[in-house]
Design a protein around this motif. Sequence first.
Motif, PDB file in Angstrom:
ATOM      1  N   GLU A 729      -8.848  -6.818 -10.687  1.00 45.33           N
ATOM      2  CA  GLU A 729      -8.453  -7.185  -9.268  1.00 45.33           C
ATOM      3  C   GLU A 729      -6.376  -6.490  -9.238  1.00 45.33           C
ATOM      4  O   GLU A 729      -6.231  -6.494  -7.550  1.00 45.33           O
ATOM      5  N   LYS A 730      -6.166  -5.562  -9.646  1.00 40.30           N
ATOM      6  CA  LYS A 730      -4.711  -4.850  -9.213  1.00 40.30           C
ATOM      7  C   LYS A 730      -5.370  -3.667  -9.433  1.00 40.30           C
ATOM      8  O   LYS A 730      -3.842  -3.185  -9.605  1.00 40.30           O
ATOM      9  N   ALA A 731      -6.261  -3.318  -9.232  1.00 35.77           N
ATOM     10  CA  ALA A 731      -6.098  -2.043  -9.523  1.00 35.77           C
ATOM     11  C   ALA A 731      -5.961  -2.082  -7.610  1.00 35.77           C
ATOM     12  O   ALA A 731      -7.478  -1.935  -6.690  1.00 35.77           O
ATOM     13  N   GLU A 732      -5.918  -0.551  -7.032  1.00 36.15           N
ATOM     14  CA  GLU A 732      -6.641  -0.002  -6.047  1.00 36.15           C
ATOM     15  C   GLU A 732      -6.886   1.576  -5.823  1.00 36.15           C
ATOM     16  O   GLU A 732      -6.107   1.870  -6.701  1.00 36.15           O
ATOM     17  N   ALA A 733      -8.045   1.649  -5.630  1.00 39.11           N
ATOM     18  CA  ALA A 733      -8.393   3.521  -5.516  1.00 39.11           C
ATOM     19  C   ALA A 733      -8.046   3.935  -4.002  1.00 39.11           C
ATOM     20  O   ALA A 733      -8.196   3.752  -2.983  1.00 39.11           O
ATOM     21  N   ASP A 753      -6.857   9.418  -7.932  1.00 36.69           N
ATOM     22  CA  ASP A 753      -5.405   8.604  -7.477  1.00 36.69           C
ATOM     23  C   ASP A 753      -5.304   7.520  -7.195  1.00 36.69           C
ATOM     24  O   ASP A 753      -6.429   6.186  -6.468  1.00 36.69           O
ATOM     25  N   VAL A 754      -5.614   6.615  -8.389  1.00 36.69           N
ATOM     26  CA  VAL A 754      -5.384   4.727  -8.525  1.00 36.69           C
ATOM     27  C   VAL A 754      -3.927   4.699  -8.541  1.00 36.69           C
ATOM     28  O   VAL A 754      -3.030   5.189  -9.246  1.00 36.69           O
ATOM     29  N   VAL A 755      -3.734   3.536  -7.783  1.00 37.28           N
ATOM     30  CA  VAL A 755      -3.136   2.453  -8.413  1.00 37.28           C
ATOM     31  C   VAL A 755      -2.940   1.291  -9.185  1.00 37.28           C
ATOM     32  O   VAL A 755      -3.883   0.036  -8.407  1.00 37.28           O
ATOM     33  N   ALA A 756      -2.137   0.687  -9.748  1.00 34.96           N
ATOM     34  CA  ALA A 756      -2.237  -0.522 -11.038  1.00 34.96           C
ATOM     35  C   ALA A 756      -1.403  -0.885 -10.718  1.00 34.96           C
ATOM     36  O   ALA A 756      -0.416  -0.324 -10.940  1.00 34.96           O
ATOM     37  N   GLY A 757      -0.903  -2.205 -10.445  1.00 27.96           N
ATOM     38  CA  GLY A 757      -0.004  -3.782 -10.493  1.00 27.96           C
ATOM     39  C   GLY A 757      -0.074  -4.452 -10.030  1.00 27.96           C
ATOM     40  O   GLY A 757      -0.431  -4.530  -8.784  1.00 27.96           O
ATOM     41  N   GLU A 758       1.359  -4.324  -9.766  1.00 28.15           N
ATOM     42  CA  GLU A 758       1.581  -6.012  -8.844  1.00 28.15           C
ATOM     43  C   GLU A 758       1.838  -5.350  -7.145  1.00 28.15           C
ATOM     44  O   GLU A 758       2.109  -4.440  -6.826  1.00 28.15           O
ATOM     45  N   LYS A 759       1.745  -6.335  -6.682  1.00 29.68           N
ATOM     46  CA  LYS A 759       2.047  -6.788  -5.149  1.00 29.68           C
ATOM     47  C   LYS A 759       2.876  -8.002  -4.537  1.00 29.68           C
ATOM     48  O   LYS A 759       2.872  -9.043  -5.587  1.00 29.68           O
ATOM     49  N   PHE A 802       7.254  -4.292 -13.468  1.00 26.51           N
ATOM     50  CA  PHE A 802       8.153  -4.759 -13.800  1.00 26.51           C
ATOM     51  C   PHE A 802       8.757  -4.517 -14.434  1.00 26.51           C
ATOM     52  O   PHE A 802       8.305  -3.927 -15.416  1.00 26.51           O
ATOM     53  N   GLY A 803      10.228  -4.336 -14.076  1.00 29.86           N
ATOM     54  CA  GLY A 803      10.299  -3.428 -14.703  1.00 29.86           C
ATOM     55  C   GLY A 803      10.854  -1.760 -14.465  1.00 29.86           C
ATOM     56  O   GLY A 803      12.406  -0.797 -14.602  1.00 29.86           O
ATOM     57  N   GLU A 804      10.078  -1.547 -13.068  1.00 33.05           N
ATOM     58  CA  GLU A 804      10.060   0.212 -13.041  1.00 33.05           C
ATOM     59  C   GLU A 804      11.413   0.125 -11.942  1.00 33.05           C
ATOM     60  O   GLU A 804      11.769  -0.619 -11.025  1.00 33.05           O
ATOM     61  N   GLU A 805      11.520   1.590 -12.044  1.00 33.30           N
ATOM     62  CA  GLU A 805      12.565   1.835 -10.783  1.00 33.30           C
ATOM     63  C   GLU A 805      11.878   2.485 -10.008  1.00 33.30           C
ATOM     64  O   GLU A 805      11.347   3.679 -10.227  1.00 33.30           O
TER      65      GLU A 805
END
Length: 846
Positions: A729-733, A753-759, A802-805
Amino acid sequence: MMISSHSSLRTFQPRLLSGLIILALWGGSCWGNAEEVQFNTDVMDLKDSSNIDLGQFSRSGYIMPGEYSMAVQINNVNLPEQNIAFYPAENDPQSSEPCLSPTLVQQLGLKSQAQSNLQWWHQGQCLLLGSLEGMEARGDLATSTLYISIPQAYLEYVSADWEPPSRWDNGIPGILLDYNVNAQVQRQERQAGSQSQDLSGNGVLGVNQGSWRLRANWQSQMVHHTGSELPTEKNWDWERFYAYRAIARLKAQLTVGEQLLSSNLFDSFRFTGVSLATDDRMLPPNLRGYAPEVRGIARTNAKVIISQQGRVLYEALVAAGPFRIQDINSAVSGQLDVRVEEQDGSVQSFSLSTANIPYLTRAGTVRYKLIAGRPSDRQRHIIGPIFTSGEFSWGVSNGWSLYGGGVAGEQYNALASGLGRDLMMFGALAFDVTHSRARPDSENKVLSGNSYRLSYSKRFDDYDSEVAFAGYRFSQQNFMSMSEFVDIRNTGVRSQNSKEMYTVSLTKQFLESGVSAYLNYEHRTYWDRSDNNRYSLSVARYFDFGRFKNLSLSINAYRNRNNNTTDDGAFLSLSLPWGDGGTIGYSSAYTRQNNDQRVSYFGQLKGDDSYQLSSGADRDGLRLSGFYNHYGDSALMNASASYAQGRYTSLGMSLQGGATMTMNGGGLHRVGTLGGARLLLDTDGVAGIPIRGNSLANTRSNRFGKAILADVNSYYRDNASIDLNQLPEKAEAISSVVQATLTEGAIGYRRFDVVAGEKVMAVIRLPEGTTPPFGATVVNQQQRTLGMVGDGGSVYLSGVAFGEEMTVNWGGSAHCTVSLPQNLPDDKMADLLLPCRRLAESKQAH
């Protein structure tokens, strides 16, 4: 801290959307040339129309000078990701051009004539695109891809799944351990409950370094009998140590160490030495030969073992019924020994010759094999004199091939010559003669003789038929192969002493009636013992019956006659599709000893797992069996169970998998060909990403974001792709397809190239209370753009932790940093307020 809830989102979305549409259609609302675009921002519905940064859009396709990690795509064919430098153009310092380095140019697959016309710039380090008329190169930061377009006339031959040697990938250094382990437990009721446990396996331990592959093959077996005084049988054998590498320029493979002679002219034998041989797999698909195929019938759930000269090539559990094995290495040739071990304790054994088409070669080309070494046994003992061997096939003209070769040793010599002809519509024909001269014993008696061979193949397209292989061979009594010479020297016994051999394989399709048929016949005679014969027939038909669709009816029969012993068998099966992926079947198996009637159900489970349950009876009583197949990410597992009333109970399980480790990561995985090529896929540290390869089932990346596909074909262009329908659910390719053409045994490496995290929706505020300009970008530490700032500092961020800069950029440079909180606020519908610290303040804070 937060600001307004849904109202800001509703305001932000149409304003951002209108702005992006205007940017996409900038050609209709801007003035200036292609190098410097000016935007009419008055038409944009913004609160502060003066606080806008559209510099990144002012020049179409402009990429700031620097070095970028990019995938390379040549005419829709993907190459591995690599560093691409962009330099100011020599004729226009306000624009940039990609630098195609000499290393990258070597991968383009240019013809030699095109290479001679190349010109260079930037001190000879970058290809001048204009030196090849019609060639273009364009970088795209959105997809991190360098797109190269080259007219086909400049490129070497390519096909749908084959690429020239310049694009072959030797992979990365690494260690691999592949295994195939089978365990069976049998309890015999008729022998006072005696029980036996059988554990066997084989595998490959390997090391890859550059283009070299170091391999050690092992095989082992342990048999223990409970309730008997027989000792436990244990055997572990490092069957073979060797190293090999591909030599692309010669379309050949160099091998050093323990080997089996693989020849189209001479019988196989084991030796220790060096060989250099043309590899048909390096040729375009239309020039490659056939791979061997083994067919048979298992009376029960059984273990099939295929070996050559004592070396196990294939071992697996199969369900009761006909089996067809096609995934044996296509480089294997000569006689194969097949052993079918049934769960009731009975064994079927037979031999067959692999089907080779006549030894023909395209006009003007030469295929060859050069070998030097000494014959050896499985215990690594030298058992024969030094020998050299060579063979070739030369395409003399269109349709004609001249071929031959020889073996030269201290007391054994053989010479072969032949002629092949492509008869076009009448097929292909080849004839050769081999003469041997040997002194096998201390009496120095010379034995010499000839062996004659005629072979033929033909595809009858008009009749949907094919003679895959037909051959006749006659050997005089004093003709001797190298393996027979070595046997006599060491044991005093001649192993083969073959006289005649007939072999034929036929296939036929009856399209109108939906019937397909396959016939194989092999007849061998010997000078000193009885004849051997093997017949095999398969007939299958697909049809509809009333409201029942896609019914399947098949008949398989065989006869093996070996040493005056006849083994006959037949298998009839009828299957009916039932439900969602299920099949109901009826089968009847006949042998001289028994007749078995069964009803079965085959079903599919989630994740491409499958199972088969059957019940029936034979002359001795009730029979029950089950077979389960599981495609795991770490291994392929088969499990079987059988029960025969009053006779035996049997359980079996097999695991086939491997472990691959490199400096780029690794893990456990399923494996097809032991020791073969594989592809290490990096999903940017995101676990659980489903990846499709050649296998029936997907493979998911492990906890470290790595997945390994071990079903990669050597020298073929293979694709691997992310199954977008099953993404977490929280991953995008961002990029979901990679390609690779690997040399044999290579460990390829590709990255998705995969992105995972919150929106999250957020609003960015500068220290003085203002907001970054419209069009500013928010990037993470990997320099991936996570969002674009809209009106009033609103931004939609995807793939964040969360917590990412993160850094906020505008005007071509970074200005401030923002940090996400460790947890979502209680009101998840509200926009986050993210203070943006100036870079100097951010450094002091750290």
